[in-house]
Motif scaffolding. Structure first.
Motif, PDB file in Angstrom:
ATOM      1  N   ASP A  32       0.884  -1.175   0.000  1.00  0.00           N
ATOM      2  CA  ASP A  32       0.000   0.000   0.000  1.00  0.00           C
ATOM      3  C   ASP A  32       0.917   1.218   0.000  1.00  0.00           C
ATOM      4  OD1 ASP A  32      -1.822   2.031   0.479  1.00  0.00           O
ATOM      5  OD2 ASP A  32      -2.381   1.320   2.469  1.00  0.00           O
ATOM      6  N   PHE A  33       1.045   1.890  -1.140  1.00  0.00           N
ATOM      7  CA  PHE A  33       2.017   2.960  -1.349  1.00  0.00           C
ATOM      8  C   PHE A  33       1.304   4.262  -1.654  1.00  0.00           C
ATOM      9  CE2 PHE A  33       4.485   5.545  -4.323  1.00  0.00           C
ATOM     10  CZ  PHE A  33       5.767   5.533  -3.807  1.00  0.00           C
ATOM     11  N   ILE A  35       2.418   8.669  -1.982  1.00  0.00           N
ATOM     12  CA  ILE A  35       3.164   9.903  -1.753  1.00  0.00           C
ATOM     13  C   ILE A  35       2.322  11.001  -2.394  1.00  0.00           C
ATOM     14  CG2 ILE A  35       5.262  11.235  -2.129  1.00  0.00           C
ATOM     15  CD1 ILE A  35       6.795   8.618  -2.380  1.00  0.00           C
ATOM     16  N   PRO A  36       1.570  11.747  -1.594  1.00  0.00           N
ATOM     17  CA  PRO A  36       0.749  12.810  -2.170  1.00  0.00           C
ATOM     18  C   PRO A  36       1.646  13.810  -2.910  1.00  0.00           C
ATOM     19  CG  PRO A  36       0.161  12.412   0.119  1.00  0.00           C
ATOM     20  CD  PRO A  36       1.423  11.651  -0.154  1.00  0.00           C
ATOM     21  N   SER A  37       1.348  14.024  -4.198  1.00  0.00           N
ATOM     22  CA  SER A  37       2.203  14.901  -5.000  1.00  0.00           C
ATOM     23  C   SER A  37       1.477  15.346  -6.257  1.00  0.00           C
ATOM     24  CB  SER A  37       3.485  14.164  -5.388  1.00  0.00           C
ATOM     25  OG  SER A  37       3.182  13.076  -6.239  1.00  0.00           O
ATOM     26  N   ALA A  38       2.121  16.240  -6.976  1.00  0.00           N
ATOM     27  CA  ALA A  38       1.632  16.642  -8.293  1.00  0.00           C
ATOM     28  C   ALA A  38       1.718  15.430  -9.223  1.00  0.00           C
ATOM     29  CB  ALA A  38       2.472  17.800  -8.823  1.00  0.00           C
ATOM     30  N   PRO A  39       0.856  15.360 -10.229  1.00  0.00           N
ATOM     31  CA  PRO A  39       0.837  14.170 -11.083  1.00  0.00           C
ATOM     32  C   PRO A  39       2.044  14.017 -12.009  1.00  0.00           C
ATOM     33  CG  PRO A  39      -0.712  15.810 -11.880  1.00  0.00           C
ATOM     34  CD  PRO A  39      -0.174  16.316 -10.574  1.00  0.00           C
ATOM     35  N   ASP A  40       2.853  15.054 -12.178  1.00  0.00           N
ATOM     36  CA  ASP A  40       3.950  14.991 -13.143  1.00  0.00           C
ATOM     37  C   ASP A  40       5.315  14.753 -12.514  1.00  0.00           C
ATOM     38  OD1 ASP A  40       3.932  17.432 -11.877  1.00  0.00           O
ATOM     39  OD2 ASP A  40       4.378  18.595 -13.667  1.00  0.00           O
ATOM     40  N   ILE A  41       5.360  14.195 -11.331  1.00  0.00           N
ATOM     41  CA  ILE A  41       6.634  13.920 -10.665  1.00  0.00           C
ATOM     42  C   ILE A  41       7.178  12.599 -11.231  1.00  0.00           C
ATOM     43  CG2 ILE A  41       7.813  13.585  -8.463  1.00  0.00           C
ATOM     44  CD1 ILE A  41       6.473  16.378  -8.847  1.00  0.00           C
ATOM     45  N   PRO A  42       8.303  12.653 -11.964  1.00  0.00           N
ATOM     46  CA  PRO A  42       8.754  11.473 -12.707  1.00  0.00           C
ATOM     47  C   PRO A  42       9.280  10.321 -11.869  1.00  0.00           C
ATOM     48  CG  PRO A  42      10.338  13.259 -12.935  1.00  0.00           C
ATOM     49  CD  PRO A  42       9.141  13.815 -12.191  1.00  0.00           C
ATOM     50  N   TRP A  43       9.606  10.545 -10.604  1.00  0.00           N
ATOM     51  CA  TRP A  43      10.170   9.460  -9.786  1.00  0.00           C
ATOM     52  C   TRP A  43       9.131   8.809  -8.877  1.00  0.00           C
ATOM     53  CZ3 TRP A  43      11.698  14.566  -9.400  1.00  0.00           C
ATOM     54  CH2 TRP A  43      11.292  15.247  -8.249  1.00  0.00           C
ATOM     55  N   ILE A  44       7.864   9.139  -9.074  1.00  0.00           N
ATOM     56  CA  ILE A  44       6.824   8.499  -8.266  1.00  0.00           C
ATOM     57  C   ILE A  44       5.937   7.664  -9.201  1.00  0.00           C
ATOM     58  CG2 ILE A  44       4.935   8.803  -6.622  1.00  0.00           C
ATOM     59  CD1 ILE A  44       6.200  11.447  -5.803  1.00  0.00           C
ATOM     60  N   PHE A 102      10.390  15.330   6.246  1.00  0.00           N
ATOM     61  CA  PHE A 102       9.502  14.269   5.795  1.00  0.00           C
ATOM     62  C   PHE A 102       9.085  13.384   6.960  1.00  0.00           C
ATOM     63  CE2 PHE A 102      13.778  12.473   5.378  1.00  0.00           C
ATOM     64  CZ  PHE A 102      13.641  11.261   6.027  1.00  0.00           C
ATOM     65  N   ALA A 103       7.990  12.684   6.718  1.00  0.00           N
ATOM     66  CA  ALA A 103       7.535  11.612   7.596  1.00  0.00           C
ATOM     67  C   ALA A 103       7.156  10.449   6.687  1.00  0.00           C
ATOM     68  CB  ALA A 103       6.331  12.047   8.422  1.00  0.00           C
ATOM     69  N   ILE A 104       7.633   9.275   7.018  1.00  0.00           N
ATOM     70  CA  ILE A 104       7.304   8.074   6.253  1.00  0.00           C
ATOM     71  C   ILE A 104       6.641   7.094   7.211  1.00  0.00           C
ATOM     72  CG2 ILE A 104       8.183   6.122   4.919  1.00  0.00           C
ATOM     73  CD1 ILE A 104      10.557   7.975   4.128  1.00  0.00           C
ATOM     74  N   GLN A 105       5.438   6.685   6.863  1.00  0.00           N
ATOM     75  CA  GLN A 105       4.722   5.700   7.662  1.00  0.00           C
ATOM     76  C   GLN A 105       4.927   4.335   7.022  1.00  0.00           C
ATOM     77  OE1 GLN A 105       0.508   5.685   7.269  1.00  0.00           O
ATOM     78  NE2 GLN A 105       0.191   4.495   9.129  1.00  0.00           N
ATOM     79  N   ARG A 115       3.173  -1.362   3.888  1.00  0.00           N
ATOM     80  CA  ARG A 115       2.649  -0.001   3.675  1.00  0.00           C
ATOM     81  C   ARG A 115       3.814   0.970   3.685  1.00  0.00           C
ATOM     82  NH1 ARG A 115       0.544   1.113   8.230  1.00  0.00           N
ATOM     83  NH2 ARG A 115      -1.114  -0.390   8.002  1.00  0.00           N
ATOM     84  N   TYR A 116       3.822   1.888   2.698  1.00  0.00           N
ATOM     85  CA  TYR A 116       4.855   2.921   2.603  1.00  0.00           C
ATOM     86  C   TYR A 116       4.149   4.195   2.173  1.00  0.00           C
ATOM     87  CZ  TYR A 116       9.262   5.195   1.201  1.00  0.00           C
ATOM     88  OH  TYR A 116      10.333   6.049   1.079  1.00  0.00           O
ATOM     89  N   ARG A 117       4.044   5.132   3.071  1.00  0.00           N
ATOM     90  CA  ARG A 117       3.407   6.423   2.781  1.00  0.00           C
ATOM     91  C   ARG A 117       4.366   7.521   3.216  1.00  0.00           C
ATOM     92  NH1 ARG A 117      -2.717   5.066   4.738  1.00  0.00           N
ATOM     93  NH2 ARG A 117      -3.059   3.472   3.151  1.00  0.00           N
ATOM     94  N   MET A 118       4.696   8.382   2.272  1.00  0.00           N
ATOM     95  CA  MET A 118       5.637   9.472   2.566  1.00  0.00           C
ATOM     96  C   MET A 118       4.920  10.800   2.497  1.00  0.00           C
ATOM     97  SD  MET A 118       9.271  10.329   0.789  1.00  0.00           S
ATOM     98  CE  MET A 118      10.296  11.654   1.393  1.00  0.00           C
ATOM     99  N   TYR A 119       5.158  11.620   3.486  1.00  0.00           N
ATOM    100  CA  TYR A 119       4.595  12.964   3.541  1.00  0.00           C
ATOM    101  C   TYR A 119       5.762  13.945   3.548  1.00  0.00           C
ATOM    102  CZ  TYR A 119       0.720  10.067   4.920  1.00  0.00           C
ATOM    103  OH  TYR A 119      -0.229   9.080   4.944  1.00  0.00           O
ATOM    104  N   GLU A 120       5.735  14.870   2.602  1.00  0.00           N
ATOM    105  CA  GLU A 120       6.792  15.850   2.456  1.00  0.00           C
ATOM    106  C   GLU A 120       6.177  17.152   1.955  1.00  0.00           C
ATOM    107  OE1 GLU A 120       9.480  14.404  -0.577  1.00  0.00           O
ATOM    108  OE2 GLU A 120       7.821  13.899  -1.896  1.00  0.00           O
ATOM    109  N   ASP A 121       6.992  18.162   1.751  1.00  0.00           N
ATOM    110  CA  ASP A 121       6.517  19.444   1.246  1.00  0.00           C
ATOM    111  C   ASP A 121       6.292  19.319  -0.261  1.00  0.00           C
ATOM    112  OD1 ASP A 121       6.114  22.039   0.358  1.00  0.00           O
ATOM    113  OD2 ASP A 121       7.752  22.895   1.532  1.00  0.00           O
ATOM    114  N   SER A 122       5.080  18.957  -0.651  1.00  0.00           N
ATOM    115  CA  SER A 122       4.778  18.734  -2.067  1.00  0.00           C
ATOM    116  C   SER A 122       4.902  20.019  -2.885  1.00  0.00           C
ATOM    117  CB  SER A 122       3.397  18.104  -2.241  1.00  0.00           C
ATOM    118  OG  SER A 122       2.411  18.912  -1.653  1.00  0.00           O
TER     119      SER A 122
END
Length: 132
Positions: A32-33, A35-44, A102-105, A115-122
Motif C-alpha cells: 500500500d504505497f 506519496i501525495p504529490s503533483a501528477p507529473d513527478i517522474p520518480w513516483i 519528511f515523515a514516512i509511515q 505499507r509505505y506512505r511518505m509525507y513531504e513538502d509537495s
C-alpha cells in the motif's frame, strides 16, 4: 520476526548503502504505497508490489541527486513505524533543489513492510520540478 522498528532501520541502512535488492526484499508482495504529490513527478511511479518499490528506489537515484537524507527519529507502535527526517535533493532535469522535512509511515505484517506512505513538502517538490 522483524519488528517495525528494526525493519525501518534495516530499510534505510540498505538504501544508504545502495543495496536496493536488500531493501526491496524487506517488502511484502503487495504494498500500500502513497506519496501525495503533483501528477507529473517522474520518480513516483504507480506502486503496488515489492518489485514496484524497486522501480521507485531506482527512479529516485536516476532523477535526483541526493545531497542529504537524514533520519532523525524512528517511532514504532504495534504494526507501524514512523520515520522522521529531512532531505535535500537536486532534480537533475531542472537543477533545482528540494529542501523538505519528511515523515514516512511504514506498516508491517508477517515481518515484511506492506505499507509505505511518505509525507513531504509537495509544494517544494512541484516547484523544483518546474522548468525555469
Amino acid at each position: 520476526m522483524s519488528t517495525p522498528m528494526r525493519l525501518a532501520e534495516r530499510l534505510f541502512d540498505h538504501l544508504a548503502a545502495g543495496e536496493l535488492d536488500s531493501a526491496v526484499a524487506l517488502f511484502a508482495p503487495t504494498v500500500d504505497f502513497a506519496i501525495p504529490s503533483a501528477p507529473d513527478i517522474p520518480w513516483i511511479p504507480r506502486v503496488r508490489s515489492a518489485e514496484d518499490m524497486g522501480e521507485f528506489f531506482t527512479l529516485l537515484r536516476t532523477e535526483l541527486d541526493s545531497k542529504r537524507f537524514e533520519v532523525t527519529k524512528i517511532l514504532a507502535d504495534g504494526e507501524d513505524a514512523v520515520v522522521l527526517g529531512h532531505l535535500v535533493s537536486t532534480v537533475r532535469s531542472t537543477g533545482r533543489d528540494i529542501v523538505t522535512e519528511f515523515a514516512i509511515q511504514l506498516g508491517v505484517q508477517d515481518g515484511l513492510i506492506n505499507r509505505y506512505r511518505m509525507y513531504e513538502d509537495s509544494w517544494a517538490v512541484a516547484n523544483a520540478v518546474r522548468p525555469a
